[in-house]
Write a protein that holds these residues in place. Structure first.
Motif, PDB file in Angstrom:
ATOM      1  N   ASP A  17       0.922  -1.365   0.053  1.00 40.96           N
ATOM      2  CA  ASP A  17       0.004  -0.141  -0.038  1.00 40.96           C
ATOM      3  C   ASP A  17       0.804   1.213   0.030  1.00 40.96           C
ATOM      4  O   ASP A  17       0.511   2.284  -0.589  1.00 40.96           O
ATOM      5  CB  ASP A  17      -0.887  -0.066   1.106  1.00 40.96           C
ATOM      6  CG  ASP A  17      -2.115  -1.244   1.306  1.00 40.96           C
ATOM      7  OD1 ASP A  17      -2.536  -1.138   0.287  1.00 40.96           O
ATOM      8  OD2 ASP A  17      -2.033  -1.818   2.214  1.00 40.96           O
ATOM      9  N   TRP A  18       1.799   1.336   0.824  1.00 41.13           N
ATOM     10  CA  TRP A  18       2.836   2.382   0.947  1.00 41.13           C
ATOM     11  C   TRP A  18       3.443   2.633  -0.728  1.00 41.13           C
ATOM     12  O   TRP A  18       3.787   3.601  -1.051  1.00 41.13           O
ATOM     13  CB  TRP A  18       4.013   2.197   1.883  1.00 41.13           C
ATOM     14  CG  TRP A  18       3.565   2.518   3.218  1.00 41.13           C
ATOM     15  CD1 TRP A  18       3.458   1.661   4.388  1.00 41.13           C
ATOM     16  CD2 TRP A  18       3.287   3.731   3.630  1.00 41.13           C
ATOM     17  NE1 TRP A  18       3.087   2.441   5.435  1.00 41.13           N
ATOM     18  CE2 TRP A  18       2.992   3.668   5.098  1.00 41.13           C
ATOM     19  CE3 TRP A  18       3.171   5.003   3.224  1.00 41.13           C
ATOM     20  CZ2 TRP A  18       2.470   4.792   5.859  1.00 41.13           C
ATOM     21  CZ3 TRP A  18       2.765   6.137   3.938  1.00 41.13           C
ATOM     22  CH2 TRP A  18       2.285   6.082   5.305  1.00 41.13           C
ATOM     23  N   VAL A  19       3.788   1.508  -1.366  1.00 40.35           N
ATOM     24  CA  VAL A  19       4.500   1.724  -2.481  1.00 40.35           C
ATOM     25  C   VAL A  19       3.275   2.261  -3.576  1.00 40.35           C
ATOM     26  O   VAL A  19       3.832   3.150  -4.374  1.00 40.35           O
ATOM     27  CB  VAL A  19       4.888   0.276  -2.852  1.00 40.35           C
ATOM     28  CG1 VAL A  19       5.324   0.330  -4.465  1.00 40.35           C
ATOM     29  CG2 VAL A  19       5.902  -0.265  -2.243  1.00 40.35           C
ATOM     30  N   VAL A 208     -14.874   0.601  -5.854  1.00 40.68           N
ATOM     31  CA  VAL A 208     -14.450  -0.691  -5.202  1.00 40.68           C
ATOM     32  C   VAL A 208     -14.536  -1.001  -3.664  1.00 40.68           C
ATOM     33  O   VAL A 208     -15.081  -1.873  -3.285  1.00 40.68           O
ATOM     34  CB  VAL A 208     -12.907  -0.885  -5.705  1.00 40.68           C
ATOM     35  CG1 VAL A 208     -12.331  -2.208  -5.155  1.00 40.68           C
ATOM     36  CG2 VAL A 208     -12.924  -1.214  -7.402  1.00 40.68           C
ATOM     37  N   ALA A 209     -14.204   0.046  -3.222  1.00 40.42           N
ATOM     38  CA  ALA A 209     -14.186   0.240  -1.836  1.00 40.42           C
ATOM     39  C   ALA A 209     -15.650   0.168  -1.182  1.00 40.42           C
ATOM     40  O   ALA A 209     -15.904  -0.438  -0.171  1.00 40.42           O
ATOM     41  CB  ALA A 209     -13.421   1.376  -1.107  1.00 40.42           C
ATOM     42  N   SER A 210     -16.556   0.987  -1.859  1.00 45.06           N
ATOM     43  CA  SER A 210     -17.854   1.051  -1.439  1.00 45.06           C
ATOM     44  C   SER A 210     -18.507  -0.400  -1.755  1.00 45.06           C
ATOM     45  O   SER A 210     -19.506  -1.040  -0.679  1.00 45.06           O
ATOM     46  CB  SER A 210     -18.651   1.884  -2.162  1.00 45.06           C
ATOM     47  OG  SER A 210     -18.127   3.319  -2.008  1.00 45.06           O
ATOM     48  N   PRO A 334     -11.964   6.566   8.523  1.00 47.15           N
ATOM     49  CA  PRO A 334     -10.737   5.806   7.987  1.00 47.15           C
ATOM     50  C   PRO A 334     -10.309   4.505   8.902  1.00 47.15           C
ATOM     51  O   PRO A 334      -9.754   3.716   8.463  1.00 47.15           O
ATOM     52  CB  PRO A 334      -9.631   7.142   8.146  1.00 47.15           C
ATOM     53  CG  PRO A 334     -10.452   8.081   8.939  1.00 47.15           C
ATOM     54  CD  PRO A 334     -11.956   8.152   8.863  1.00 47.15           C
ATOM     55  N   LEU A 335     -10.839   4.686  10.183  1.00 40.46           N
ATOM     56  CA  LEU A 335     -10.500   3.397  11.318  1.00 40.46           C
ATOM     57  C   LEU A 335     -11.284   2.267  10.571  1.00 40.46           C
ATOM     58  O   LEU A 335     -10.793   0.993  10.498  1.00 40.46           O
ATOM     59  CB  LEU A 335     -10.736   3.726  12.491  1.00 40.46           C
ATOM     60  CG  LEU A 335      -9.782   4.667  13.376  1.00 40.46           C
ATOM     61  CD1 LEU A 335     -10.284   5.173  14.601  1.00 40.46           C
ATOM     62  CD2 LEU A 335      -8.344   4.024  13.375  1.00 40.46           C
ATOM     63  N   ALA A 336     -12.601   2.570  10.252  1.00 39.46           N
ATOM     64  CA  ALA A 336     -13.327   1.344   9.947  1.00 39.46           C
ATOM     65  C   ALA A 336     -13.068   0.811   8.533  1.00 39.46           C
ATOM     66  O   ALA A 336     -13.061  -0.366   8.350  1.00 39.46           O
ATOM     67  CB  ALA A 336     -14.841   1.868   9.913  1.00 39.46           C
ATOM     68  N   MET A 337     -12.702   1.848   7.582  1.00 35.17           N
ATOM     69  CA  MET A 337     -12.128   1.286   6.368  1.00 35.17           C
ATOM     70  C   MET A 337     -10.740   0.530   6.280  1.00 35.17           C
ATOM     71  O   MET A 337     -10.406  -0.464   5.524  1.00 35.17           O
ATOM     72  CB  MET A 337     -11.863   2.497   5.295  1.00 35.17           C
ATOM     73  CG  MET A 337     -13.255   3.154   5.119  1.00 35.17           C
ATOM     74  SD  MET A 337     -14.359   2.293   3.892  1.00 35.17           S
ATOM     75  CE  MET A 337     -15.610   1.764   5.416  1.00 35.17           C
ATOM     76  N   SER A 338      -9.923   1.196   7.131  1.00 38.44           N
ATOM     77  CA  SER A 338      -8.463   0.429   7.398  1.00 38.44           C
ATOM     78  C   SER A 338      -8.613  -1.035   7.934  1.00 38.44           C
ATOM     79  O   SER A 338      -7.813  -2.020   7.804  1.00 38.44           O
ATOM     80  CB  SER A 338      -7.577   1.343   8.384  1.00 38.44           C
ATOM     81  OG  SER A 338      -8.190   0.935   9.521  1.00 38.44           O
ATOM     82  N   ALA A 339      -9.644  -1.530   8.748  1.00 39.31           N
ATOM     83  CA  ALA A 339      -9.938  -2.526   9.097  1.00 39.31           C
ATOM     84  C   ALA A 339     -10.993  -3.482   8.040  1.00 39.31           C
ATOM     85  O   ALA A 339     -11.058  -4.668   8.507  1.00 39.31           O
ATOM     86  CB  ALA A 339     -10.520  -2.636  10.670  1.00 39.31           C
ATOM     87  N   THR A 340     -11.316  -2.838   7.249  1.00 35.76           N
ATOM     88  CA  THR A 340     -12.329  -3.330   6.288  1.00 35.76           C
ATOM     89  C   THR A 340     -11.723  -3.984   4.907  1.00 35.76           C
ATOM     90  O   THR A 340     -11.877  -5.101   4.379  1.00 35.76           O
ATOM     91  CB  THR A 340     -13.552  -2.745   5.951  1.00 35.76           C
ATOM     92  OG1 THR A 340     -14.200  -2.448   7.200  1.00 35.76           O
ATOM     93  CG2 THR A 340     -14.663  -3.698   5.174  1.00 35.76           C
ATOM     94  N   GLY A 344      -3.654  -3.500  -0.877  1.00 34.12           N
ATOM     95  CA  GLY A 344      -3.877  -3.311  -2.251  1.00 34.12           C
ATOM     96  C   GLY A 344      -5.090  -2.292  -2.693  1.00 34.12           C
ATOM     97  O   GLY A 344      -4.742  -1.365  -3.119  1.00 34.12           O
ATOM     98  N   VAL A 345      -6.131  -2.655  -2.430  1.00 33.98           N
ATOM     99  CA  VAL A 345      -7.239  -1.878  -2.462  1.00 33.98           C
ATOM    100  C   VAL A 345      -7.261  -0.749  -1.562  1.00 33.98           C
ATOM    101  O   VAL A 345      -7.268   0.424  -1.851  1.00 33.98           O
ATOM    102  CB  VAL A 345      -8.550  -2.472  -2.222  1.00 33.98           C
ATOM    103  CG1 VAL A 345      -9.577  -1.808  -2.398  1.00 33.98           C
ATOM    104  CG2 VAL A 345      -8.805  -3.792  -3.292  1.00 33.98           C
ATOM    105  N   LEU A 346      -6.736  -0.965  -0.502  1.00 33.97           N
ATOM    106  CA  LEU A 346      -6.349   0.038   0.627  1.00 33.97           C
ATOM    107  C   LEU A 346      -5.388   1.046   0.166  1.00 33.97           C
ATOM    108  O   LEU A 346      -5.631   2.090   0.349  1.00 33.97           O
ATOM    109  CB  LEU A 346      -6.034  -0.712   2.057  1.00 33.97           C
ATOM    110  CG  LEU A 346      -6.125   0.336   3.138  1.00 33.97           C
ATOM    111  CD1 LEU A 346      -7.287   0.929   3.515  1.00 33.97           C
ATOM    112  CD2 LEU A 346      -5.518  -0.330   4.468  1.00 33.97           C
ATOM    113  N   GLY A 347      -4.342   0.482  -0.468  1.00 37.13           N
ATOM    114  CA  GLY A 347      -3.359   1.411  -1.077  1.00 37.13           C
ATOM    115  C   GLY A 347      -3.898   2.377  -2.189  1.00 37.13           C
ATOM    116  O   GLY A 347      -3.574   3.601  -2.213  1.00 37.13           O
ATOM    117  N   ILE A 348      -4.734   1.759  -2.981  1.00 35.27           N
ATOM    118  CA  ILE A 348      -5.236   2.530  -4.236  1.00 35.27           C
ATOM    119  C   ILE A 348      -6.244   3.553  -3.629  1.00 35.27           C
ATOM    120  O   ILE A 348      -6.026   4.743  -4.088  1.00 35.27           O
ATOM    121  CB  ILE A 348      -6.268   1.621  -5.172  1.00 35.27           C
ATOM    122  CG1 ILE A 348      -5.110   0.539  -5.967  1.00 35.27           C
ATOM    123  CG2 ILE A 348      -6.816   2.298  -6.100  1.00 35.27           C
ATOM    124  CD1 ILE A 348      -5.688  -0.382  -6.699  1.00 35.27           C
TER     125      ILE A 348
END
Length: 507
Positions: A17-19, A208-210, A334-340, A344-348
């Protein structure tokens, strides 16, 4: 904050994700820097040579308005208001569509050939009105974006699990320095190009995230959670336990402001190829304005479901008594999304969000620096202010505003939902601007004295800021302070114009 930091440390954010984030952000900056070769004069710098066509203008307008801070404050409203918050999105879409169909305010501004709203003040009234209007607009806008950096820092903390304040400050400082670099050099052309890229990437990440979030939390679970924790006020925006009638009326005013009066949106109208393109941009943008609110509201409700199912979160964000700290509720999404979301998807998504953070900053920095240069210094200095000097001053103002944002974001106590802070600081400008623009465009008898009075009335909106109310020992609802200021500015404009008309207009 310790409990939230402990939970944030459990984020799914990984090396990949950092990359993704680093590659995307630096690639955007390089593209933005490349645009400096196309800057030849102030028109290129401020309004991209007035050459924006429909689709590019649409993408950059939505890209700017769909910033990280937009996602954060809308998600916070979804978390605190439930499904009733959706009325804000519907109102924004309907008003923006109406502006596109009628050309209300924006078409006359484009037809007048101005680059900023205060420039119209001088054409319609006097140079003094332009200077005062420019100062108030810039002051309001700069204070308005003062919380953008704090919102970005809270997002980074929540989504990455990074809890060291020093490292957070370094990252946010680097981000704003990158924005300053390519905005100072490339102006509106850089903004348009990077906004377009951000629009594409963020749109993909949002969809995608939704879909993942909906599959994870489930619609029925979301509805039941809102029923349990928000009651009828979580569905009916007019209910007294929710937003209330006054707040809905205030959102109608805000819908008009965001589309037709707020300078960063109007700059797109001024940069459009023609008035026909202006109408098209606004009509299609209505869909974008709807989506930019609905999706974050949805995420905020997902965060409510997540919080309700975790005792550590619930004790802080859904306390049995009293109201939670607004900075804490900002972190819920952001806390909920980071755990869900998976790696890869989180990085995008994060790359898109941070790019959105930069996109909003570049447009706002360019906007306020241009207003200070074109509408304050230029009228005062006249022909002594050459094109080269204008560019130098505009770039200097961008840097100075960036420094202010760092300082303001660190020490100002928010004290209220971020959206309410933004509406009331923006009202310093737009309450007076609404009266001056509407009367100046559509009423021949509007006068200079009325314009001065209406603009000054905007400072009454400061009474809606929570820290100032605490200082005065009062508690006034933001929406009623805002609506009262709009009314005061409008009455002052009309009465002042009738009492002291402009002689040249009467001739």
């Amino acid at each position: 904050m310790d409990a939230l930091q402990k939970i944030a440390a459990e984020s799914n954010f990984s090396t990949i994700d950092w990359v993704i984030v680093c590659v995307y952000l630096f690639g955007s900056v390089l593209i933005g820097l490349y645009a400096r070769r196309y800057i030849a004069n102030m028109a290129d710098y401020v309004v991209a040579g007035r050459a924006l066509k429909t689709y590019l203008g649409l993408a950059t307008m939505i890209g700017t308005e769909m910033g990280l801070v937009t996602v954060m404050y809308n998600a916070q409203k979804g978390f605190t208001g439930g499904f009733a918050a959706f009325h804000i999105a519907v109102v924004a879409a309907v008003i923006t569509l109406a502006v596109g169909l009628t050309g209300f305010i924006v078409v006359p501004l484009r037809r007048a050939g101005v680059m900023t709203i205060p420039e119209f003040y001088e054409k319609r009234f006097t140079r003094g009105v332009r200077v005062l209007g420019g100062l108030i607009l810039a002051l309001s806008g700069i204070i308005n974006m003062g919380m953008f950096l704090k919102a970005g820092a809270l997002f980074v903390m929540g989504v990455t699990g990074m809890t060291d304040p020093t490292r957070l400050n370094i990252i946010m400082t680097v981000l704003i320095l990158l924005v300053l670099l390519y905005t100072i050099l490339g102006g509106m052309i850089s903004v348009v190009i990077t906004d377009y890229i951000q629009f594409v990437v963020l749109s993909l990440g949002l969809l995608v995230a939704s879909a993942i979030a909906l599959n994870k939390f489930g619609w029925d679970n979301m509805v039941n959670t809102v029923v349990t924790h928000r009651g009828e006020g979580g569905f009916n925006p007019f209910h007294e336990s929710g937003f209330g009638t006054g707040y809905v009326l205030w959102m109608v005013m805000l819908g008009l402001v965001v589309s037709a009066i707020w300078q960063t949106a109007v700059m797109r109208a001024c940069a459009a190829e023609s008035t026909k393109v202006v109408r098209r941009i606004y009509m299609w943008s209505s869909v974008g304005f709807l989506i930019r609110c609905l999706i974050p509201f949805f995420w905020g409700i997902c965060a409510l479901v997540y919080v309700a199912g975790h005792a550590e979160f619930k004790a802080i964000l859904l306390p049995d008594t009293g109201q939670p700290d607004p900075q804490h509720t900002l972190m819920a999404m952001p806390l909920a999304m980071s755990a869900t979301l998976p790696a890869g998807v989180l990085g995008i998504l994060t790359a898109g969000m941070l790019a959105a953070f930069m996109s909003t900053h570049d447009s706002y920095l360019l906007c306020w620096s241009s207003v200070l240069t074109q509408d304050v210094l230029a009228p005062l200095l006249g022909e002594r202010l050459t094109t080269r000097m204008r560019l130098i001053f505009a770039r200097t103002f961008i840097f100075a505003i960036g420094v202010f944002l760092l300082l303001w974001g660190l020490w100002y106590p928010l004290g209220q939902d971020l959206w309410d802070y933004l509406t009331i600081t923006g009202a310093i400008y737009f309450t007076g601007a609404f009266a001056v623009l509407v009367c100046g465009i559509y009423w021949k008898r509007a006068s200079t004295l009325g314009a001065y009075g209406a603009l000054l009335c905007g400072f009454g909106a400061l009474l809606g800021l929570k820290p100032l109310q605490d200082l005065l020992g009062v508690e006034w609802a933001t929406e009623w302070v805002g609506l009262s200021t709009v009314a005061a500015a409008t009455v002052t404009m009309v009465v002042g114009s009738l009492l002291v008309p402009d002689r040249k207009k009467e001739a």
